[in-house]
Design a protein around this motif. Structure first.
Motif, short mmCIF file in Angstrom:
data_model
loop_
_atom_site.label_atom_id
_atom_site.label_comp_id
_atom_site.label_asym_id
_atom_site.label_seq_id
_atom_site.Cartn_x
_atom_site.Cartn_y
_atom_site.Cartn_z
N VAL A 140 36.58 44.84 28.88
CA VAL A 140 36.52 45.55 29.75
C VAL A 140 37.92 46.62 29.42
CG1 VAL A 140 37.19 46.04 32.04
CG2 VAL A 140 36.13 43.88 31.65
N ASP A 141 37.61 48.02 29.29
CA ASP A 141 38.58 49.00 28.90
C ASP A 141 39.03 49.75 30.04
OD1 ASP A 141 39.52 50.39 26.37
OD2 ASP A 141 38.41 52.16 27.40
N ASN A 142 38.23 50.21 31.13
CA ASN A 142 38.87 50.50 32.44
C ASN A 142 38.00 50.39 33.34
OD1 ASN A 142 40.84 51.96 33.72
ND2 ASN A 142 41.03 53.59 32.20
N VAL A 143 38.54 50.71 34.81
CA VAL A 143 37.64 50.62 36.05
C VAL A 143 38.14 51.79 36.73
CG1 VAL A 143 37.05 49.28 38.06
CG2 VAL A 143 37.65 48.19 35.94
N TYR A 144 37.15 52.57 37.31
CA TYR A 144 37.32 53.57 38.44
C TYR A 144 36.45 53.57 39.40
CZ TYR A 144 38.60 55.78 33.90
OH TYR A 144 39.14 56.07 32.73
N ASN A 145 37.27 54.13 40.54
CA ASN A 145 36.43 54.03 41.90
C ASN A 145 36.17 55.66 42.56
OD1 ASN A 145 37.26 53.64 45.18
ND2 ASN A 145 35.27 53.03 44.60
N VAL A 190 41.92 50.13 43.37
CA VAL A 190 41.08 50.19 42.00
C VAL A 190 42.05 49.82 41.06
CG1 VAL A 190 41.11 52.40 41.21
CG2 VAL A 190 39.43 51.08 40.55
N LEU A 191 43.50 50.36 41.41
CA LEU A 191 44.46 50.03 40.29
C LEU A 191 44.83 48.36 40.19
CD1 LEU A 191 47.25 52.87 40.89
CD2 LEU A 191 45.85 52.22 38.94
N GLN A 192 44.64 47.77 41.46
CA GLN A 192 44.93 46.43 41.66
C GLN A 192 43.65 45.57 40.80
OE1 GLN A 192 44.47 45.02 45.62
NE2 GLN A 192 44.42 42.77 44.98
N LEU A 193 42.49 46.08 40.93
CA LEU A 193 41.44 45.63 40.13
C LEU A 193 41.65 45.80 38.79
CD1 LEU A 193 38.73 44.15 39.92
CD2 LEU A 193 37.69 46.36 40.40
N ARG A 194 42.14 47.13 38.27
CA ARG A 194 42.24 47.32 36.87
C ARG A 194 43.22 46.66 36.03
NH1 ARG A 194 43.42 53.64 35.96
NH2 ARG A 194 41.47 53.84 36.87
N ARG A 195 44.28 46.38 37.01
CA ARG A 195 45.47 45.63 36.17
C ARG A 195 44.92 44.17 35.85
NH1 ARG A 195 49.06 48.20 40.16
NH2 ARG A 195 48.55 46.63 41.84
N ASN A 211 41.22 44.64 29.48
CA ASN A 211 41.24 43.62 28.33
C ASN A 211 40.72 42.45 28.48
OD1 ASN A 211 42.53 45.90 26.86
ND2 ASN A 211 44.43 45.84 27.60
N LEU A 212 39.82 42.05 29.30
CA LEU A 212 39.44 40.80 29.63
C LEU A 212 37.88 40.85 28.88
CD1 LEU A 212 39.78 39.71 33.31
CD2 LEU A 212 41.07 39.20 30.97
N ARG A 213 37.33 39.81 28.42
CA ARG A 213 36.15 39.91 27.46
C ARG A 213 35.01 39.14 28.19
NH1 ARG A 213 33.63 36.14 24.15
NH2 ARG A 213 32.69 37.14 22.35
N VAL A 214 33.72 39.91 28.30
CA VAL A 214 32.54 39.38 29.04
C VAL A 214 32.13 38.13 28.28
CG1 VAL A 214 30.16 39.88 29.99
CG2 VAL A 214 32.23 41.62 29.85
N GLU A 215 32.34 37.03 29.09
CA GLU A 215 31.51 35.55 28.49
C GLU A 215 30.14 35.66 28.89
OE1 GLU A 215 33.24 33.87 26.41
OE2 GLU A 215 35.02 34.94 26.55
N PHE A 220 40.65 40.10 44.35
CA PHE A 220 40.29 41.54 44.70
C PHE A 220 38.96 41.39 45.41
CE2 PHE A 220 37.69 45.23 44.09
CZ PHE A 220 38.58 46.38 44.55
N THR A 221 39.03 42.23 46.49
CA THR A 221 37.52 42.58 47.15
C THR A 221 37.48 43.92 47.41
OG1 THR A 221 36.23 41.89 49.07
CG2 THR A 221 38.53 41.73 49.47
N SER A 222 36.18 44.50 47.25
CA SER A 222 36.25 45.92 47.59
C SER A 222 36.27 46.35 49.18
CB SER A 222 34.92 46.60 47.13
OG SER A 222 33.84 45.81 47.54
N GLN A 223 36.06 45.19 49.94
CA GLN A 223 36.02 45.24 51.52
C GLN A 223 36.58 43.99 52.10
OE1 GLN A 223 32.52 46.57 53.12
NE2 GLN A 223 33.14 46.34 55.13
N ARG A 224 37.44 43.97 52.87
CA ARG A 224 37.76 42.77 53.57
C ARG A 224 36.63 42.48 54.60
NH1 ARG A 224 44.41 42.65 54.56
NH2 ARG A 224 44.74 42.39 52.22
N ILE A 225 36.39 41.38 54.74
CA ILE A 225 34.97 41.04 55.83
C ILE A 225 35.44 39.82 56.59
CG2 ILE A 225 32.73 40.11 56.03
CD1 ILE A 225 31.98 41.55 53.54
N GLU A 226 35.18 39.91 57.90
CA GLU A 226 35.35 38.89 58.84
C GLU A 226 34.20 38.89 59.70
OE1 GLU A 226 38.06 36.82 59.22
OE2 GLU A 226 39.56 37.85 57.75
N LEU A 227 33.26 38.06 59.29
CA LEU A 227 31.95 37.95 59.97
C LEU A 227 31.61 36.34 60.12
CD1 LEU A 227 29.75 40.54 58.05
CD2 LEU A 227 30.47 40.71 60.27
N GLY A 228 31.85 35.75 61.39
CA GLY A 228 31.37 34.52 61.69
C GLY A 228 32.18 33.52 60.56
#
Length: 239
Positions: free
Chosen positions: A31-36, A81-86, A90-94, A139-147
């Motif tokens: 993983v080189d970078n992440v944008y949103n 997205v900075l939180q996710l990026r940090r 530099n993690l490898r896809v297994e 990390f979650t792109s959206q906090r959810i409270e559903l049942g």
């Protein structure tokens, strides 16, 4: 003013093919970078593998796909997205896998002794979530409270409820479908089994039956046709 494009509708079979294709393309990549893009709602993940750059567009609740196009991203990234990026840079896809024949992709990542999973949910109200090895949400792109489902950083990740029927699943599943014998064939395949309208149309075409006809007596034929469709998607996928 720009308008958001129409939603992409993919079936669980599409996600089966996607998981195979993404595994082939991304396994071993870093993983080189992440944008949103906050307006359009997509995430752009950039990977590198042997000097080759690969770009993955992720639309939570909808789809994900590799692209060669230059998708616009903000010049200044938001805090989330900075939180996710940090964490993921530099993690490898297994591995890349489909979860339980559902519209969910799990990308397993690691570096050294650290392991994480990036979960992309293509279901309605789905999210992109990063979880630790013990399934705690980082990390979650959206906090959810559903049942019964709560998605917040620090809590244990819970998969979304699903009506997807896995035709390769446990014995006795055919008997469980008999309670829907009085329904329309199209409703059973598209709704109850969770394959969507496009896949439903293809299944009915192959069987030679009207989607508005009754389900009664047709369940074994429907399941056998679905199994054939899945086998084709695994061996030689076609649109």
């Amino acid at each position: 003013m720009s308008l958001k494009p129409p939603k992409i509708s993919l079936s669980s079979i599409d996600y089966l093919v996607l998981s195979r294709e993404l595994s082939k393309e991304l396994q071993g990549a870093w993983v080189d970078n992440v944008y949103n893009h906050p307006v359009y709602g997509y995430y752009l993940m950039v990977f590198r593998s042997s000097g080759v750059v690969k770009k993955l567009v992720v639309i939570p609740g909808e789809s994900l796909f590799l692209t060669r196009h230059d998708y616009p991203v903000p010049s200044t990234p938001g805090g989330s997205v900075l939180q996710l990026r940090r964490i993921v840079c530099n993690l490898r896809v297994e591995s890349v896998e489909q979860h339980d024949f559902d519209r969910i992709i799990i990308i397993s990542l690691s570096r050294g002794g650290f392991k994480a999973r990036l979960i992309v949910e293509g279901l309605r109200r789905g999210v992109i979530a990063l979880v630790s090895e013990d399934w705690r949400i980082l990390f979650t792109s959206q906090r959810i409270e559903l049942g019964a489902r709560s998605l917040r950083e620090g809590e244990k990740y819970i998969f979304p409820p699903s009506n997807i029927f896995d035709p390769t699943g446990a014995p006795g599943s055919l008997e469980a479908l008999q309670k829907y014998s009085s329904e329309r064939l199209g409703r059973l395949i598209a709704g109850r089994l969770g394959f969507g309208s496009k896949t439903m149309g293809e299944i009915c075409r192959r069987i030679g039956l009207d989607p508005d006809s009754s389900v009664e007596g047709k369940i074994p034929l429907v399941i056998e046709t679905i199994r054939m469709l899945i086998k084709e998607a695994e061996v030689s996928p076609k649109p």
